[in-house]
Design an enzyme around this catalytic site. Sequence first.
Site, PDB file in Angstrom:
ATOM      1  N   SER A   1      58.186   6.535 -34.409  1.00  0.00           N
ATOM      2  CA  SER A   1      57.795   5.992 -33.827  1.00  0.00           C
ATOM      3  C   SER A   1      57.642   6.273 -32.284  1.00  0.00           C
ATOM      4  O   SER A   1      56.870   7.195 -31.800  1.00  0.00           O
ATOM      5  CB  SER A   1      58.474   4.545 -33.798  1.00  0.00           C
ATOM      6  OG  SER A   1      57.697   3.166 -33.347  1.00  0.00           O
TER       7      SER A   1
ATOM      8  N   ASP B   1      51.626   0.592 -43.192  1.00  0.00           N
ATOM      9  CA  ASP B   1      51.819   0.806 -41.680  1.00  0.00           C
ATOM     10  C   ASP B   1      51.154   0.249 -40.885  1.00  0.00           C
ATOM     11  O   ASP B   1      49.849   0.055 -41.088  1.00  0.00           O
ATOM     12  CB  ASP B   1      52.074   2.388 -41.400  1.00  0.00           C
ATOM     13  CG  ASP B   1      53.013   2.812 -40.330  1.00  0.00           C
ATOM     14  OD1 ASP B   1      53.233   2.140 -39.577  1.00  0.00           O
ATOM     15  OD2 ASP B   1      53.403   3.728 -40.561  1.00  0.00           O
TER      16      ASP B   1
ATOM     17  N   HIS C   1      56.194   0.722 -41.690  1.00  0.00           N
ATOM     18  CA  HIS C   1      56.512   1.291 -40.309  1.00  0.00           C
ATOM     19  C   HIS C   1      57.872   1.888 -40.373  1.00  0.00           C
ATOM     20  O   HIS C   1      57.955   3.252 -39.829  1.00  0.00           O
ATOM     21  CB  HIS C   1      56.527   0.350 -39.030  1.00  0.00           C
ATOM     22  CG  HIS C   1      56.781   0.979 -37.744  1.00  0.00           C
ATOM     23  ND1 HIS C   1      56.106   2.028 -37.332  1.00  0.00           N
ATOM     24  CD2 HIS C   1      57.796   0.600 -36.735  1.00  0.00           C
ATOM     25  CE1 HIS C   1      56.527   2.505 -36.182  1.00  0.00           C
ATOM     26  NE2 HIS C   1      57.480   1.849 -35.888  1.00  0.00           N
TER      27      HIS C   1
END
Length: 445
Positions: free
Chosen positions: A230, A392, A424
Amino acid sequence: MFKSTLNSIIRRPLKGFQLLRGADSSNTRPQSPRASARDVTEKQILRTPSAPTAIPLREIIYRVPSLFPRPLEDSVKDFRDFIKNEDAFQTELLKTLPFYPTPSESKTARLIRTVVDDEGNYINEFCIRPRKTSVPEADLKHLVFIHGYGAGLGFFIKNFEDIPLLDNEWCIHAIDLPGYGFSSRPKFPFEYPRDNIHSVQDWFHERIHTWFSKRNLLNRPEKNIVMAHSLGSYLMALYLQKYKESPSFKKLILCSPAGVSYRDFNNTASEVEKWKPPPWWYVKLWDRNISPFTLVRNFRQLGSKITSGWSYRRFKHILNGDPEQSKRFEALHRYAYAIFNKRGSGEYLLSFALKCGGEPRLSLEQQLFDGKKSDILKNSNCDWLWLYGDDDWMDVNGGLRVSRFLKEKLKQKSNVIIVPHSGHHLYLDNYKFFNNILTKEMQKI
């Protein structure tokens, strides 16, 4: 004031408390042994994912008991334990591993604090090594885990447990970014919009580079892999730009990377119409770093209960099985509470890197992977792997374009893989497939 504060819990986070519809939150589909990771070609255009959307305030109030399931007495106990010894929350989680603190037959592990600046601030690291190495120390290979926004190294617990050290030639290093997790948390020296994003990035990059140097990982960078998740992916891609003449690693694995590209509606009116900009007050809260972590800190004895609005839905369905897994779930929740409750510091990077709603202020595509800037990374000699969950909310299409640019313009190795049954947090949602991918990449070094 309370209404504004409570609404801050539903800002559209990269990893924060997801009291949200359509978010990567509660019931990720169970893993299937027949499913397989999917390579994606750069010519494919996939559905543009939507960022999480907020539940209305009235619905939150109505659903408070189910949204925050931690029993009140447990929340109060967690607060008291945190005041007494906050470091214990990290060791409590890591002790659920079969090789810490007592080594197993093949692995040993320890926590390390490496000072990374003149003020004595340190990076917290969990290092896993073979108990007996099969090669000289200088020939060991290294896999480095770097977390995302608001997270910490403990969230990789299922990866630590299962990833092999391959003929006792590998070390695993998981770090807490500066100002995150159990790394030291100095007062964040920047303020949005007074300071610019490049100064903030340098603050992180210089400390990460010092950590690489002090841990002797710069001697043989061709033996290093970095796996970043991320917002950590965003930082480490830009790290390559800063140190392009002397790269610190051979391969960068970007796991559900943030900030890759601007929103792409595939030129369809329906997708444009579906997206609505956040309200002005929502933007103000974002830019002023008012986050769910603010609630956890300010509500003291209720902080752990508030944390459970995210942690119970994120972890429980994955880890709550036999008694040992239930014990780990409890430790993982308390760990999450501890890192959310610690002093705010590195998390304030978020408002510099991303706009409210998750759009990058300066995308990686614009900064690094633009045809006009094709020389920025041409000497980095780094291989790239882009990983996305099939559910996602990070847009894989940006990763596809960038991967194509790397291969066609820079002649570098790059690939995109979609991991099934994951969102995610694919490193946790489908950790078996994820660990298998990492193991295969390790075998290539």
